[in-house]
Design an enzyme around this catalytic site. Structure first.
Site: not given
Length: 718
Positions: A68, A116, A119, A139, A325, A344, A402-403, A408
């Site tokens: 539909a 549909g 159907e 549905e 991560m 790394d 690393v955060e 960073k």
């Protein structure tokens, strides 16, 4: 030509075979009001055309009929119950009239035949599919049930057990599976589909196939005795209760409808289906799930549009930082065929990153989703390195170290000096300002944030963060790369925590205040999981995130938005962090984690955690579930509204999808804005005002008050 409309046409071929072809003006065929009307018209035309002995129904497109037109649902379902019932009854009777044609009908199914579309095939007497076909009744994913006869015809064609499994899960079937279950009568190669359908129609018209008895079975009650019916429907009810739970009414309604209709003929059964459809159409769950579908379409459309505008193709990716991560990001790109350099400064970290990719693939092999060839190709796409120089050919670099803004910053500066002048540089940061990080670069226009969620291979969302100096070309290229990696990109503007974490930390703050006021964290988790519907309560989620990560991020948020997000005195999260109870990563946080005698994971509320909090908390008391939900969700909703007002996120729909894909927001609630609007803006304002004395995170902006007073909707905004 028997009939020609905008969506379908019918012509008479040789030997009395009529061909009804769906070919809508858009990219796919779907049952909008125009198409349903034309189906009724062509049915009447076929019935009144001399010489028609059988009908073949097929699509001129690469897919049959996708269902539909859901874009019509929002307006339609806002009508009265009587008007919705009249619509669904009239539409389902169009399918009945087609089914009642005085000659055999054959569906030739290619590509998707869903909702549909499925159907339509069920209204035919015979069905032949090609090997590209996928057939199903999804549905339930919209909080609805089939409305054009699916609950009546499918059980009478493939049996009630199979039909209920199809409908309550919403999973479609490939051609071979549909053949095995009796939903189609033959499977052929795509190039043979039309000829096979015509041949089947000729056989039926000649009396070589007993199409009359097949049709009669669809018009009659289900062929189940009392014991079979009891067993079938009680099993289905138990399965639905276990899998869907109480928050999703649609699968329960389907089982009840098929059970009640088992002893009825088609007309009686269809009347029950019509009524069940209307009841579901009026539920909050249906509004929420339809909202999700439309929001998902909007997000996908924006993503495709941005990707189409990309002037730079990302073929090779480099990932800086090879922990869990970084390894997850490298795996995700490599699994989609993109060559990845994973860099790394230490060999053990590289080993960890490669092991992470191998572990994900290993689990996929155990489940039969990954074979040895796929595993080898993916791992071969990842090149581990300790040298910056190996990144010189990368089109896009994703920094995942690393955060820490200083670390960073150094890594980003070194990266810019190594990579090509037109290489895009991204930072996978969850909270640190992209504008702040951009200060380390000579060309900030080629830099943006690219926030993946853990575990990377499971979480669909990637927040793409635009800095003040990020160019449109950079955003377009990163959106395209994100889509290539199999993820859903949502572009947001820079602010502390961006969108998802910015709205998450007020939620955590509301939880911490509640615990300090004497709430039992395990009881809070139970309410938020069982009643609100989160996959994890706040205490459990914090244990998964890690107390070190959560405490650090709350500090970043406090520095960035001090007027609302100052750190809480004696915050339970900080108490756990200082006590080195980090959560799942060291087996102890709010909960103690372990294994039972069979090696299965265990999670128990920790007596040590309770003892740690006790000196700082009010006397323990029970809070009712409504207060628990309000005290946690008002801060989240409030912050989401502010993000929309400030232009951090482009629309309420995008905010809803971000929380759904990034946090697991309960789908039956539709997202944070759908939740607010289901409650009603005026009711939300009154509820927030009730808790305003708890602090700034509960206090509303003027904007939401104005919206509520004017009776406006966040979904009506451009």
């Amino acid at each position: 030509m028997i009939f020609e409309g905008k969506s379908l046409s019918a012509t008479l071929l040789e030997e009395g075979i009529a061909e009804l072809v769906f070919d809508a003006q858009g990219s796919v065929n779907k049952f909008d009001r125009q198409t349903v009307s034309e189906l009724d018209q062509v049915t009447e035309a076929l019935k009144n055309t001399a010489g028609v002995k059988a009908v073949v129904v097929r699509s001129a497109k690469s897919t049959f009929i996708v269902g539909a037109d859901i874009t019509e649902f929002t307006g339609l379902f806002s009508l009265s119950d009587e008007e919705v019932l009249a619509w669904v009854k009239q539409t389902s009777q169009v399918f009945d009239r087609f089914e009642d044609l005085p000659f055999p009908t054959v569906a030739a199914v290619n590509g998707f035949a869903l909702g549909g579309g499925c159907e339509m095939t069920l209204a035919c007497d015979l069905r032949v599919a090609d090997t590209t076909a996928s057939i199903g009744l999804p549905e339930v994913k919209l909080g609805l049930m089939p409305g054009f006869g699916g609950t009546v015809r499918l059980p009478r064609i493939i049996g009630s057990d199979n039909a209920l499994e199809w409908m309550t899960t919403g999973r479609d079937r490939k051609a071979d599976k549909a053949l095995a279950e009796g939903a189609v009568d033959a499977v052929v190669a795509p190039e043979a589909l039309r000829d096979a359908a015509i041949a089947m129609a000729k056989d039926a018209a000649a009396g070589n196939l007993d199409w009359q008895n097949r049709r009669a079975a669809k018009l009659a009650p289900l062929s189940l005795n009392a014991n079979e019916a009891t067993m079938s429907f009680s099993t289905a009810k138990a399965m639905v209760a276990a899998q869907a739970g109480k928050h999703y009414p649609a699968p329960h309604m389907m089982v009840d409808t098929v059970a009640k209709a088992a002893g009825l003929d088609r007309d009686g059964a269809l009347a029950l289906e019509n009524q069940g459809f209307v009841t579901l159409a009026k539920t909050d769950a249906a509004k929420a799930q339809i909202g999700i579908f439309l929001a998902d379409q909007l997000v996908k459309g924006k993503g495709k549009k941005a990707a189409k505008a990309a002037t730079k193709a990302v073929e090779q990716v480099a990932v800086l930082g090879a922990g869990i991560m970084g390894g997850g990001i490298a795996y995700q790109a490599a699994s989609k065929g993109m060559p990845v350099v994973m860099k790394d400064i230490a060999q053990p970290a590289l080993d960890l990153g490669l092991n992470e990719a191998a572990k994900i693939l290993g689990k996929g092999m155990q489940k039969g989703k990954v074979d040895a060839t796929k595993m080898a190709k993916t791992l071969n796409n990842i090149v581990p390195t300790l040298e910056y120089s190996t990144m010189k050919n990368a089109d896009m670099v994703i920094e995942a170290v690393v955060e820490n803004p200083k670390v960073k910053g150094i890594v980003l500066k070194e990266t810019e000096q190594t990579v090509a002048d037109d290489a895009i540089i991204c930072s996978n940061t969850s909270t640190i300002s992209i504008n702040q990080l951009a200060e380390n670069l000579d060309k900030p226009e080629r830099f943006c944030g690219m926030h993946f969620f853990n575990p990377v291979h499971r979480m669909p969302l990637v927040e793409i963060i635009r800095g003040e100096k990020t160019s449109d070309d950079t955003i377009a290229a990163v959106v395209a790369a994100t889509l290539k990696m199999g993820k859903t990109p949502i572009v947001v503007n820079d602010c502390p925590g961006f969108l998802v974490n910015r709205v998450l930390f007020p939620y955590f703050a509301g939880f911490s205040k509640l615990v300090l006021d004497g709430a039992d964290f395990a009881a809070v988790d139970k309410v938020m999981e069982k009643q609100f519907g989160w996959p994890m309560g706040p205490a459990y989620l914090l244990d998964v995130v890690g107390m070190d990560t959560a405490d650090h991020a709350s500090g970043v948020m406090a520095d960035g938005i001090p007027e609302r997000m100052q750190k809480i005195d004696n915050d339970p999260v900080t108490c756990l962090y200082k006590a080195e109870r980090l959560g799942q990563k060291n087996g102890k946080g709010f909960y103690d984690f372990g294994t039972d005698k069979r090696g299965r994971p265990t999670k128990n509320p920790s007596d040590d955690a309770y003892a740690l909090f006790a000196p700082h908390c009010a006397d323990k008391r029970d809070f009712d579930s409504e207060e628990i939900i309000a005290r946690l969700m008002i801060p989240m909703a409030n912050e989401a509204i502010r993000c929309l007002e400030e232009g951090i996120v482009g629309s309420a729909a995008e905010a809803d999808m971000a929380l759904l894909y990034g946090l697991g927001f309960p789908p039956f609630r539709g997202g944070i804005f759908r939740y607010i609007e289901t409650m009603g803006l005026a009711n939300f304002v009154a509820l927030a005002d009730k808790y305003a004395d708890l602090g700034p995170i509960y206090q509303l902006s003027d904007g939401v008050r104005e919206m509520a007073a004017a009776g406006k909707s966040y979904f009506d905004q451009a």
